[in-house]
Design a protein around this motif. Structure first.
Motif, PDB file in Angstrom:
ATOM      1  N   ASN A   1     -10.643 -21.095  -6.278  1.00  0.00           N
ATOM      2  CA  ASN A   1     -10.465 -22.322  -5.500  1.00  0.00           C
ATOM      3  C   ASN A   1      -9.076 -22.370  -4.882  1.00  0.00           C
ATOM      4  O   ASN A   1      -8.090 -22.133  -5.573  1.00  0.00           O
TER       5      ASN A   1
ATOM      6  N   ILE B   1      -6.639 -24.784  -3.979  1.00  0.00           N
ATOM      7  CA  ILE B   1      -6.373 -26.204  -4.211  1.00  0.00           C
ATOM      8  C   ILE B   1      -4.941 -26.526  -3.792  1.00  0.00           C
ATOM      9  O   ILE B   1      -3.996 -25.887  -4.277  1.00  0.00           O
TER      10      ILE B   1
ATOM     11  N   PHE C   1     -12.212 -29.987   1.710  1.00  0.00           N
ATOM     12  CA  PHE C   1     -12.442 -31.264   1.027  1.00  0.00           C
ATOM     13  C   PHE C   1     -11.134 -32.044   1.053  1.00  0.00           C
ATOM     14  O   PHE C   1     -10.059 -31.471   0.792  1.00  0.00           O
TER      15      PHE C   1
ATOM     16  N   LEU D   1     -13.162 -35.188  -9.602  1.00  0.00           N
ATOM     17  CA  LEU D   1     -12.581 -33.949  -9.058  1.00  0.00           C
ATOM     18  C   LEU D   1     -12.443 -32.900 -10.158  1.00  0.00           C
ATOM     19  O   LEU D   1     -12.798 -31.732  -9.976  1.00  0.00           O
TER      20      LEU D   1
ATOM     21  N   TRP E   1      -9.398 -27.241  -1.019  1.00  0.00           N
ATOM     22  CA  TRP E   1      -9.383 -28.607  -1.553  1.00  0.00           C
ATOM     23  C   TRP E   1      -8.002 -29.166  -1.265  1.00  0.00           C
ATOM     24  O   TRP E   1      -6.998 -28.644  -1.779  1.00  0.00           O
TER      25      TRP E   1
END
Ligand code: 6PG
Length: 244
Positions: free
Chosen positions: A3, A5, A194, A205, A232
């Protein structure tokens, strides 16, 4: 997939970073392909970023003339209804920037849901011919408290849709219909982002990002771009339950 992030100190820095990302993506897409196709998310979180994009810093640096605007989902309401995702984007952004009106592809929430979905899919197939999916350059998504995204809600038929790009989705949780891009359509995008803000989203989350894959329970977990990237963008309040 690891991910990506990105955590920002607060909502305002999150909004500015998203606006920067839209600007950079638009410049790259227009340079490489002559146009920039963006899917806007609904809900309230994007409003601040939309308003920023209409500010002088971005008006002169974004190739608005080559931008094509789509939506990830829409409520089944007319375009002047307070709940319309189109209305929010129009008021916060589109009324203030020179995107050609013919490049703004509204989901017609005022129509019968199935007709609206079929009509939107036909538009996508016109704008993205010769492709087995609508390859938008950037799709923005929000995250609902229950783990939904776009109008892909827990236990709804849209989660299993594999052929259509756009569906009418009955959402029993809200006793309403929605129009939504399907997971397969969203996953065709070159980049999905996102945008999640606020402490109230910290629990969901963390569940979506750190619990095992339970896409039926957390539909947002269905979003895993085929070949594109997933980012994200969250503020510290929303990230407060993450163990990174
Ligand atoms: C919608 C959305 C939905 C939204 C999330 C987050 O039409 O409501 O597309 O998926 O993005 O529910 O909404 P907020 O930003 O308002 O929290």
């Amino acid at each position: 997939m690891e991910n990506d992030i990105r955590i920002f100190s607060e909502g305002s820095t999150l909004a500015r970073s998203l606006a920067d990302l839209v600007r950079d993506s638009a410049q790259n897409a227009v340079r490489e392909r002559g146009r920039f196709a963006i899917g806007l998310s609904g809900g309230s979180t994007p409003r601040q970023a939309f308003s920023l994009l209409a500010a002088p810093d971005y008006i002169l640096t974004i190739p608005w003339h080559a931008m094509h605007v789509f939506w990830g989902d829409e409520r089944c309401v007319p375009p002047d209804h307070p709940e319309s995702n189109y209305l929010m984007a129009r008021q916060a952004l589109l009324d203030h920037v020179p995107v050609p009106s013919e490049h703004i592809y509204r989901m017609q929430g005022e129509l019968k849901p199935q007709i609206a979905a079929q009509s939107y899919e036909a538009i996508l197939r016109q704008v993205f011919p010769h492709q087995n999916g609508a390859t938008l350059d950037l799709i923005m998504l929000g995250l609902g408290y229950d783990g939904h995204t776009a109008s892909l809600f827990q236990g709804t038929s849209a989660l299993q849709e594999t052929r259509s790009w756009v569906v009418a989705n009955h959402v029993p949780q809200l006793s309403t219909w929605r129009i939504t891009l399907t997971p397969a359509c969203i996953n065709r995008a070159r980049h999905v982002v996102f945008l999640v803000s606020g402490e109230s989203k910290a629990g969901i989350l963390a569940s979506v990002l750190q619990e095992s894959q339970q896409a039926i329970r957390y539909p947002a977990q269905l979003i895993r771009p085929d070949t594109g990237s997933l980012t994200w963008m969250v503020d510290q309040a929303a990230a407060s339950n993450l163990h990174l």
